[in-house]
Design a protein around this motif. Structure first.
Motif, mmCIF file in Angstrom:
data_model
loop_
_atom_site.group_PDB
_atom_site.id
_atom_site.type_symbol
_atom_site.label_atom_id
_atom_site.label_comp_id
_atom_site.label_asym_id
_atom_site.label_seq_id
_atom_site.Cartn_x
_atom_site.Cartn_y
_atom_site.Cartn_z
ATOM 1 N N SER A 313 0.798 -1.303 0.058
ATOM 2 C CA SER A 313 0.233 -0.055 0.044
ATOM 3 C C SER A 313 0.696 1.220 0.091
ATOM 4 N N VAL A 314 0.405 2.099 -0.698
ATOM 5 C CA VAL A 314 1.058 3.542 -0.922
ATOM 6 C C VAL A 314 0.666 4.557 0.128
ATOM 7 N N PRO A 315 1.552 5.047 1.005
ATOM 8 C CA PRO A 315 1.047 6.156 2.173
ATOM 9 C C PRO A 315 0.258 7.287 1.505
ATOM 10 N N PRO A 316 -0.275 7.798 2.484
ATOM 11 C CA PRO A 316 -1.211 9.129 1.917
ATOM 12 C C PRO A 316 -0.221 10.116 1.384
ATOM 13 N N GLY A 317 -0.602 10.871 0.386
ATOM 14 C CA GLY A 317 0.301 11.904 -0.142
ATOM 15 C C GLY A 317 1.253 11.520 -1.280
ATOM 16 N N LEU A 318 1.430 10.085 -1.270
ATOM 17 C CA LEU A 318 2.243 9.497 -2.283
ATOM 18 C C LEU A 318 1.273 9.185 -3.480
ATOM 19 N N LEU A 319 1.826 8.655 -4.810
ATOM 20 C CA LEU A 319 1.193 8.106 -5.808
ATOM 21 C C LEU A 319 2.168 6.917 -6.179
ATOM 22 N N GLY A 320 1.349 5.775 -6.342
ATOM 23 C CA GLY A 320 2.228 4.687 -6.815
ATOM 24 C C GLY A 320 2.872 4.630 -8.258
ATOM 25 N N GLY A 321 2.253 5.561 -9.024
ATOM 26 C CA GLY A 321 2.804 5.668 -10.472
ATOM 27 C C GLY A 321 4.078 6.582 -10.136
ATOM 28 N N ALA A 322 4.191 7.494 -9.266
ATOM 29 C CA ALA A 322 5.425 8.224 -9.012
ATOM 30 C C ALA A 322 6.513 7.315 -8.450
ATOM 31 N N ILE A 323 6.164 6.370 -7.628
ATOM 32 C CA ILE A 323 7.318 5.439 -7.221
ATOM 33 C C ILE A 323 7.650 4.423 -8.310
ATOM 34 N N VAL A 324 6.876 4.103 -9.092
ATOM 35 C CA VAL A 324 7.420 3.235 -10.003
ATOM 36 C C VAL A 324 8.026 3.868 -11.188
ATOM 37 N N ARG A 325 7.626 5.070 -11.541
ATOM 38 C CA ARG A 325 8.586 5.848 -12.507
ATOM 39 C C ARG A 325 10.073 6.013 -11.816
ATOM 40 N N THR A 326 9.926 6.634 -10.746
ATOM 41 C CA THR A 326 11.199 6.930 -10.121
ATOM 42 C C THR A 326 12.173 5.974 -10.047
ATOM 43 N N MET A 327 11.598 4.551 -9.616
ATOM 44 C CA MET A 327 12.429 3.367 -9.467
ATOM 45 C C MET A 327 13.305 3.003 -10.746
ATOM 46 N N ARG A 328 12.426 3.297 -12.092
ATOM 47 C CA ARG A 328 12.948 2.944 -13.267
ATOM 48 C C ARG A 328 13.942 4.149 -13.597
ATOM 49 N N GLU A 329 13.523 5.188 -13.382
ATOM 50 C CA GLU A 329 14.415 6.197 -13.942
ATOM 51 C C GLU A 329 15.718 6.362 -13.263
ATOM 52 N N ARG A 330 15.589 6.334 -11.882
ATOM 53 C CA ARG A 330 17.085 6.392 -11.119
ATOM 54 C C ARG A 330 17.878 5.144 -11.181
ATOM 55 N N TYR A 331 17.348 3.905 -11.100
ATOM 56 C CA TYR A 331 17.917 2.675 -10.842
ATOM 57 C C TYR A 331 17.772 1.668 -11.978
ATOM 58 N N GLY A 332 16.838 1.778 -12.912
ATOM 59 C CA GLY A 332 16.763 0.928 -13.793
ATOM 60 C C GLY A 332 15.805 -0.235 -13.328
ATOM 61 N N SER A 333 15.360 -0.160 -12.179
ATOM 62 C CA SER A 333 14.520 -1.327 -11.667
ATOM 63 C C SER A 333 13.014 -1.254 -12.090
ATOM 64 N N VAL A 334 12.431 -2.126 -13.013
ATOM 65 C CA VAL A 334 11.094 -1.924 -13.322
ATOM 66 C C VAL A 334 9.992 -2.801 -12.269
ATOM 67 N N ILE A 335 9.366 -2.057 -11.634
ATOM 68 C CA ILE A 335 8.632 -2.509 -10.811
ATOM 69 C C ILE A 335 7.151 -2.208 -11.291
ATOM 70 N N ALA A 336 5.951 -2.691 -10.853
ATOM 71 C CA ALA A 336 4.680 -2.508 -11.285
ATOM 72 C C ALA A 336 3.772 -1.756 -10.440
ATOM 73 N N GLY A 337 2.711 -0.692 -10.822
ATOM 74 C CA GLY A 337 1.680 -0.248 -10.028
ATOM 75 C C GLY A 337 0.511 -1.058 -10.183
ATOM 76 N N ALA A 338 -0.638 -0.370 -10.675
ATOM 77 C CA ALA A 338 -1.990 -0.829 -10.922
ATOM 78 C C ALA A 338 -2.500 -0.307 -11.876
ATOM 79 N N ARG A 339 -3.388 -0.975 -12.889
ATOM 80 C CA ARG A 339 -4.160 -0.349 -13.911
ATOM 81 C C ARG A 339 -5.257 -0.784 -13.831
ATOM 82 N N ASN A 340 -5.936 -0.500 -12.654
ATOM 83 C CA ASN A 340 -7.241 -0.784 -12.357
ATOM 84 C C ASN A 340 -7.769 -0.029 -11.170
ATOM 85 N N ARG A 341 -8.687 -0.531 -10.403
ATOM 86 C CA ARG A 341 -9.346 0.451 -9.250
ATOM 87 C C ARG A 341 -8.438 0.823 -8.309
#
Length: 407
Positions: A313-341
């Motif tokens: 679970s992503v804490p209030p004030g953060l967005l899962g998409g931002a974490i996913v994007r930053t992991m890839r951009e900074r470290y080349g680590s490709v994790i997933a968010g959610a494409r649903n509810r």
């Protein structure tokens, strides 16, 4: 001299390093990739027949079955559709247990095929309420019941033993999608009374996408044999079963993928099936412990939790998409968010396949720094330390060190 023009490819744009940490597809071991580069075999020749027979022999204990195992060139979704094509006649009723995104997909496939689809909805992240399923069975007759074994959108695992007991003496066919479970989460098809299991190559089986598989129990085979089912040709299980008796496939199979699958299965068996299951459980438990320590608690609340994917679970004030994007951009680590509810509410990280403790510790170290950079208060090192303690406890309990799959 002939000059060859050099063109850029998509691979040139990959980050370096590139860490594939999705809930599938997963990283493929070098020896499995090398197996795909071997000479292409005659798909009707003795060499490939032997390879196909070996794949079936090695898959059966992972599935927990003595059934034939049929292979097709397709994705997991292809096998979901193929199962319903072979089991349903036009207008027959289908009950879909929905406790996540892929339960919804099974229902959507049934509707597209013209079945009368009913859904029994569960809260996402929770397990399957067997009493709710039993109540629906008392209210209407169904040809088949579908369920996702390991719901990778939520991290919840269905209690297949309980569902199998419920349906064992009934005419309904229990159809299970174990695309993201097989090889990482226990599967005992024959013991639990699971009539149909569908899966695919690209998750815990450590192969590239492109190969689907299905195992049919006796009750399912009797229904498949009907001439009143949906129109079918390439995905006709009757043809496939007849060919399987001769260690063949009805049509040209992806022979290189089968070679890769045999290589991966030999790695799994060299490690030992129980050891592989223990490793997956230890890695997923460690990642959950590390996530909780840095403010990313486990989203899953089901009694049975996935060993192949962790949903945090992503804490209030953060967005899962931002974490996913930053992991890839900074470290080349490709994790997933959610494409649903659950979009932006969770992140998802695979804990299946060719992984070792170091992979989990690296995930957490990177997550700590990403969260801090996004303004989330985090004690740097807390997640890594919590995961290390969890791994140590798992190793003590198992009586040995948790290691990567046999290389």
């Amino acid at each position: 001299m002939i000059e060859v023009a050099m063109t850029r490819t998509a691979a040139d744009d990959l980050p370096d390093p590139y860490r594939l940490r999705l809930p599938g597809p997963t990283a493929v071991p070098e020896r499995v990739r090398a197996a795909m580069a071997r000479p292409v075999l005659n798909h009707r020749g003795p060499e490939f027949r032997g390879q196909l027979a070996t794949a079936e022999r090695l898959l059966q204990p992972i599935l927990g079955t003595e059934n034939s195992v049929l292979l097709f060139g397709c994705s997991g979704t292809g096998m979901m559709e193929a199962a319903l094509l072979n089991l349903l006649a036009p207008g027959e009723r289908l009950l879909c247990i929905v406790h996540g995104q892929f339960g919804e997909r099974f229902a959507a496939i049934g509707e597209a095929l013209g079945a009368v689809v009913d859904r029994v909805e569960m809260e996402w992240g929770q397990g399957v309420d067997i009493s709710a399923v039993a109540a629906r069975l008392e209210a209407a007759h169904y040809r088949a019941i579908t369920v996702i074994h390991n719901e990778s959108s939520t991290g919840a695992v269905a209690d297949l033993a309980a569902l199998g007991t419920l349906l064992r003496d009934r005419p309904e066919i229990l159809v299970v999608d174990s695309v993201s479970g097989l090889g990482a989460v226990p599967m005992r098809q024959d013991e639990w009374g699971v009539d149909v299991v569908v899966s695919a190559s690209q998750k815990a089986l450590m192969c590239p996408p492109g190969l689907g598989l299905v195992s049919l129990g006796a009750k399912a085979r009797a229904v498949v044999a009907r001439h009143t089912a949906m129109p079918r040709f390439y995905f006709d299980f009757r043809r496939a079963l007849e060919s399987a008796s001769k260690a063949e496939t009805p049509f040209t199979p992806p022979t290189a993928h089968v070679a890769a699958l045999v290589e991966a299965l030999e790695m799994i068996h060299a490690e030992g099936m129980e050891a592989a299951l223990t490793r997956h459980q230890a890695l997923s438990t460690a990642l959950r412990a590390g996530g909780a320590a840095i403010g990313l608690p486990d989203f899953t609340r089901a009694p049975l939790r996935s060993s192949s994917v962790v949903v945090l679970s992503v804490p209030p004030g953060l967005l899962g998409g931002a974490i996913v994007r930053t992991m890839r951009e900074r470290y080349g680590s490709v994790i997933a968010g959610a494409r649903n509810r659950l979009a932006d509410r969770v992140i998802r990280i695979g804990t299946m396949g060719f992984l070792a403790p170091g992979d989990i510790l690296t995930d957490l170290q990177q997550l700590e720094e990403v969260l801090a950079g996004l303004g989330h208060p985090v004690e740097v090192g807390a997640g890594v330390a919590a995961a290390a303690r969890s791994l140590h406890a798992s190793a003590r309990e198992a009586g040995k060190t948790v290691v990567r799959a046999a290389s």
